[in-house]
Write a protein that holds these residues in place. Structure first.
Motif, short mmCIF file in Angstrom:
data_model
loop_
_atom_site.label_atom_id
_atom_site.label_comp_id
_atom_site.label_asym_id
_atom_site.label_seq_id
_atom_site.Cartn_x
_atom_site.Cartn_y
_atom_site.Cartn_z
N MET A 173 0.84 -1.19 0.00
CA MET A 173 0.00 0.00 0.00
C MET A 173 0.88 1.24 0.00
O MET A 173 1.80 1.35 0.81
CB MET A 173 -0.89 -0.01 1.25
N LYS A 174 0.60 2.15 -0.93
CA LYS A 174 1.36 3.40 -1.00
C LYS A 174 0.38 4.54 -1.18
O LYS A 174 -0.73 4.34 -1.69
CB LYS A 174 2.32 3.37 -2.19
N PHE A 175 0.79 5.70 -0.80
CA PHE A 175 -0.03 6.89 -1.00
C PHE A 175 0.76 7.88 -1.84
O PHE A 175 1.92 8.17 -1.54
CB PHE A 175 -0.42 7.51 0.33
N LEU A 176 0.09 8.38 -2.87
CA LEU A 176 0.74 9.30 -3.79
C LEU A 176 0.10 10.67 -3.64
O LEU A 176 -1.13 10.81 -3.71
CB LEU A 176 0.55 8.78 -5.23
N CYS A 177 0.92 11.67 -3.39
CA CYS A 177 0.41 13.04 -3.33
C CYS A 177 0.19 13.50 -4.77
O CYS A 177 1.15 13.65 -5.53
CB CYS A 177 1.41 13.96 -2.62
N LEU A 178 -1.04 13.68 -5.14
CA LEU A 178 -1.34 14.00 -6.53
C LEU A 178 -0.86 15.39 -6.92
O LEU A 178 -0.50 15.62 -8.07
CB LEU A 178 -2.84 13.87 -6.78
N SER A 179 -0.82 16.29 -5.96
CA SER A 179 -0.35 17.64 -6.26
C SER A 179 1.12 17.64 -6.63
O SER A 179 1.54 18.33 -7.56
CB SER A 179 -0.56 18.56 -5.05
N ASP A 217 -6.15 6.07 -15.50
CA ASP A 217 -7.05 7.17 -15.84
C ASP A 217 -7.95 7.48 -14.66
O ASP A 217 -8.54 6.59 -14.06
CB ASP A 217 -7.94 6.79 -17.03
N ILE A 218 -8.02 8.73 -14.30
CA ILE A 218 -8.96 9.13 -13.26
C ILE A 218 -9.91 10.16 -13.87
O ILE A 218 -9.48 11.11 -14.51
CB ILE A 218 -8.22 9.76 -12.06
N ASP A 219 -11.17 9.89 -13.68
CA ASP A 219 -12.15 10.81 -14.26
C ASP A 219 -12.02 12.20 -13.66
O ASP A 219 -11.93 12.37 -12.45
CB ASP A 219 -13.57 10.28 -14.01
N GLY A 220 -11.98 13.20 -14.48
CA GLY A 220 -11.94 14.56 -13.99
C GLY A 220 -13.34 15.03 -13.63
O GLY A 220 -14.33 14.32 -13.84
N GLU A 221 -13.41 16.21 -13.11
CA GLU A 221 -14.72 16.73 -12.71
C GLU A 221 -15.58 17.05 -13.92
O GLU A 221 -16.77 16.83 -13.92
CB GLU A 221 -14.53 17.99 -11.85
N ALA A 222 -14.95 17.53 -14.95
CA ALA A 222 -15.70 17.83 -16.17
C ALA A 222 -15.77 16.60 -17.05
O ALA A 222 -14.84 15.81 -17.10
CB ALA A 222 -15.03 18.96 -16.93
N ALA A 223 -16.90 16.41 -17.67
CA ALA A 223 -17.10 15.25 -18.52
C ALA A 223 -16.03 15.21 -19.61
O ALA A 223 -15.68 16.24 -20.20
CB ALA A 223 -18.48 15.31 -19.15
N GLY A 224 -15.49 14.01 -19.83
CA GLY A 224 -14.51 13.85 -20.89
C GLY A 224 -13.09 14.14 -20.47
O GLY A 224 -12.16 13.86 -21.22
N GLU A 225 -12.88 14.71 -19.28
CA GLU A 225 -11.52 15.00 -18.84
C GLU A 225 -10.96 13.82 -18.06
O GLU A 225 -11.68 13.13 -17.35
CB GLU A 225 -11.49 16.24 -17.94
N SER A 226 -9.69 13.59 -18.14
CA SER A 226 -9.02 12.60 -17.33
C SER A 226 -7.57 13.00 -17.16
O SER A 226 -7.05 13.81 -17.92
CB SER A 226 -9.12 11.21 -17.96
N LYS A 284 -3.51 11.47 -15.90
CA LYS A 284 -2.70 10.28 -15.71
C LYS A 284 -2.07 10.30 -14.33
O LYS A 284 -1.47 11.30 -13.92
CB LYS A 284 -1.60 10.22 -16.77
N VAL A 285 -2.21 9.20 -13.63
CA VAL A 285 -1.61 9.06 -12.30
C VAL A 285 -0.71 7.84 -12.33
O VAL A 285 -1.09 6.80 -12.87
CB VAL A 285 -2.69 8.89 -11.21
N ARG A 286 0.47 7.97 -11.78
CA ARG A 286 1.38 6.81 -11.75
C ARG A 286 0.76 5.66 -10.97
O ARG A 286 0.13 5.87 -9.93
CB ARG A 286 2.71 7.22 -11.11
N GLY A 287 0.96 4.46 -11.46
CA GLY A 287 0.44 3.27 -10.79
C GLY A 287 1.41 2.74 -9.76
O GLY A 287 2.54 3.23 -9.61
#
Lengths: 134, 314
Positions: free
Chosen positions: A1-7, B7-16, B18-21
């Motif tokens: 389990m890891k936590f990533l600061c998105l900012s 992919d993480i859904d953004g607040e506005a439709a159609g936006e996303s 990228k977040v590292r896995g």
């Protein structure tokens, strides 16, 4: 389990563990870049799951006693199951060099562990199908 | 989530965005969880480093006599001069403490672990039977709600401790009695991926055949190379009998070897007298020339040839 600061796109670092004593657990993580903090709160069942793994979030502060999970976890233990500590292991060769067959077994195990260390693939991808679940 | 960017859904439709896995970020979180798990595995490897051959006795099916086979094989090998340990992995239905005459023996805390007691023929053994109050069922401390979530993890940890925290010392063979259920075979292989061999115990019963066949398939999928079939209760051996009498109407042992291509390592007849001795903590193994004794002599021969515990000794 890891936590990533998105900012900051930084992995949050463990800072502190609190055990309120009601079976719950609080683990505080901090972003090393922006210093923002967050707390992981687990309920008793989730805390037990972590405990069952034999690990402590943040690392161990004292070495684990041999068979500690077994001793501490049994609900109806036999009180006289263990004798008082002795200063030696009755000469049963605990310090001897590993045998060849054991070295091979150990090497296979280490390969398995290295995959986990590098995190490059899911441990369940082991060609012989042995997942560790770690 | 496939371990790469997510992919993480953004607040506005159609936006996303990228977040590292998980696999893309460092393990160095300071929580030291993975390090502790790896340390546990390393302790298992280190502890088993002085054991010549780890042999699992499994079936998948309950009631086929795995524990009795384990106890008698252990005694047979020990009487031939091998150093033998037995791990009773049947945490919830332990019986090897009794069968090996270990009840009443105490575990000793040593500087590098727990020293197991020696029972019949000098066989070392560990079993939850040595840790529980008499007649107490195996129960673990913890929240009662949703117990199933953590129970399996707890039992796997206990099995790991039986491997890593017991001072087995230098053994030729460590026999591990695996409880019923193919999942229990998988749990063992998670901890010991490369056992020297697995003895698959079955009876002539047709019901046993179907369950044991699944276990064989699982062992083969896991890459276990040395698998031998032990046909238990293959007949009824009355005292002094020259030939065993039929006990089951089925022909499951032969059909299992034919369908799997596995070799039959031994056929063991049911002998009430030998059974009573085993239950009483004095398993006879291959100590005499009875049908039962000869069967265990043959099995010990085959194990010595097949998994090489003593042959590997320096």
């Amino acid at each position: 389990m890891k936590f990533l600061c998105l900012s900051c796109d930084e992995v949050m670092a463990f800072a502190e563990r609190q055990l309120p004593g009601d079976g719950t657990l609080t683990a505080i993580f901090t972003c090393p870049a922006c210093k923002r903090e967050m707390a992981l709160l687990t309920n008793p069942m989730e805390t037990q799951l972590v405990t069952s793994l034999g690990v402590e979030i943040g690392g161990r502060t004292v070495p684990q006693q041999p068979m500690q999970q077994t001793r501490m976890g049994l609900d109806s233990p036999l009180e006289e199951a263990f004798e008082a500590p002795v200063s030696r292991d009755l000469g049963r060769g605990g310090d001897r060099a590993p045998r060849e067959s054991a070295q091979l077994r150990s090497r296979n195990g280490q390969t398995h562990l290295c995959r986990l260390c590098h995190g490059a693939r899911d441990p369940r991808d082991h060609p012989r199908g042995h997942g560790s679940g770690a | 989530v496939d371990g790469t960017e997510t992919d993480i859904d953004g607040e506005a439709a159609g936006e996303s965005r990228k977040v590292r896995g998980y696999a893309e970020v460092s393990h160095e979180t300071g929580s030291e969880l993975l390090e502790q798990v790896l340390g546990q595995r390393a302790r298992v490897s280190a502890r088993l480093g002085t054991i010549g051959a780890i042999v699992a006795i499994a079936s998948g099916k309950g009631g086929v006599g795995k524990s009795a086979v384990t106890a008698n094989l252990a005694v047979s090998l020990s009487r031939r001069g091998a150093r033998v340990g037995v791990l009773d992995a049947d945490l919830n239905g332990p019986s090897l403490g009794r069968m090996l005459g270990l009840l009443g023996s105490r575990l000793v805390d040593g500087p590098s672990g727990v020293v197991p007691p020696a029972g019949a023929a000098g066989v070392l053994g560990i079993s939850t039977e040595l840790l529980l109050r008499e007649d107490a069922p195996l129960r673990w401390k913890g929240p009662h709600a949703d117990r199933f979530v953590w129970l399996g993890v707890t039992e796997a940890a206990v099995l790991r401790e039986f491997l890593s925290d017991v001072v087995w010392g230098e053994l030729d063979y460590l026999l591990v009695d695996i409880p019923p259920g193919t999942d229990k075979i998988g749990r063992f292989l998670d901890l010991v991926p490369d056992p020297a061999g697995v003895l698959v115990v079955t009876t002539p019963s047709e019901v046993a055949l179907s369950v044991v066949s699944r276990s064989v398939a699982m062992l083969r999928e896991a890459g276990v190379e040395s698998i031998g079939v032990v046909g238990n209760m293959s007949g009824y051996a009355s005292p002094g009998a020259v030939q065993p009498l039929p006990l089951f109407s089925g022909d499951g042992i032969r059909r299992l070897t034919e369908s799997t291509g596995l070799e039959l390592w031994a056929e063991i007849p049911f002998d009430p007298g030998m059974g009573a001795r085993t239950d009483g903590g004095e398993p006879p193994g291959g100590s005499d020339d009875s049908l039962f004794g000869k069967a265990f002599q043959a099995l010990a021969d085959r194990v010595e040839r097949g998994v090489g515990g003593r042959e590997a000794a320096p």
